[in-house]
Design an enzyme around this catalytic site. Sequence first.
Site, mmCIF file in Angstrom:
data_model
loop_
_atom_site.group_PDB
_atom_site.id
_atom_site.type_symbol
_atom_site.label_atom_id
_atom_site.label_comp_id
_atom_site.label_asym_id
_atom_site.label_seq_id
_atom_site.Cartn_x
_atom_site.Cartn_y
_atom_site.Cartn_z
ATOM 1 N N SER A 120 0.835 -1.266 -0.060
ATOM 2 C CA SER A 120 -0.003 0.036 -0.073
ATOM 3 C C SER A 120 0.748 1.278 0.221
ATOM 4 C CB SER A 120 -0.969 -0.033 1.089
ATOM 5 O OG SER A 120 -0.271 0.321 2.483
ATOM 6 N N LYS A 157 1.165 3.989 7.534
ATOM 7 C CA LYS A 157 0.584 4.746 6.594
ATOM 8 C C LYS A 157 0.972 6.342 6.753
ATOM 9 C CE LYS A 157 -2.809 2.137 4.812
ATOM 10 N NZ LYS A 157 -2.185 0.799 5.108
#
EC number: 3.4.21.88
Length: 201
Positions: A120, A157
Site C-alpha cells: 500500500s 501509512k
Amino acid sequence: MEELTPRQNEVLRFLEGYLTQYGYPPTMRDIAAHLRISGTLGVSKHLTALERKGYIRRDPGNSRGISLVGHGSKSASLPIAGVVRAGMLQPAIEDIEGYLAIDQAQLKGGKFFLRVKGDSMVNAAILDGDLALIRPQPTAENNDIVVAMVDGEATLKAFYRERGQIRLQPRNPNMEPIIIREGEGEVAIVGKVVGIFRTLE
C-alpha cells in the site's frame, strides 16, 4: 549489510567490546567461554556467518586473526522487532527476528526496525519486505509516514489530522484510506518512519 540473528549479534557485540577494552581480538576459546558455547566449532560457525555477511574479516593462520569491518566508524545494531502491515489493519507482530547494523549518521533517532508487509506504500518507495526504521514518538505532523495503532491493530501509512477525523492514507492509488472519526475509534502513534532499508538476498 545483511541482518544478524540474535546470537550472531551477541558474538559481534562481544568482539567489539573486547577490541575496545584490550586493543586486540579474542581467540575462539575466549569467545566460547564468554558466550558459553561448547567448543570452538560452534564459535567458528558464527564467525563464518559474520564474515559472509560482511561484518568481520578473518586470517585463518592467526588464532586472534579477527578484524571488524569498519572498526572505528560509529555504528549501531538495532533490533528487527516484528512486522507491520502496509495494507489493511492487522495485529503487530512483536518478536525480535534479528538485528541490522547501520551507521549512526543514519539513525535519525530511530530505535528499531519493523519489516513491511504489503504494497500500500509503493508510491512512497516502501516495498514489501523492506525494513522501516522507526523513531518512537506519540505525535505526528500531516504527511508524516507513521506506524499507527488503531483499536489495537497496527498499520504503516501517511498521517493526516483533519477536521473531526484522522486519515491514514496509503501511497497506492488502488488502496482506500483508513478514516477514524472522532469518538468512533482510538488512534495511537507508535512512531515515525525515518528510514527505509532494503536487504538483498
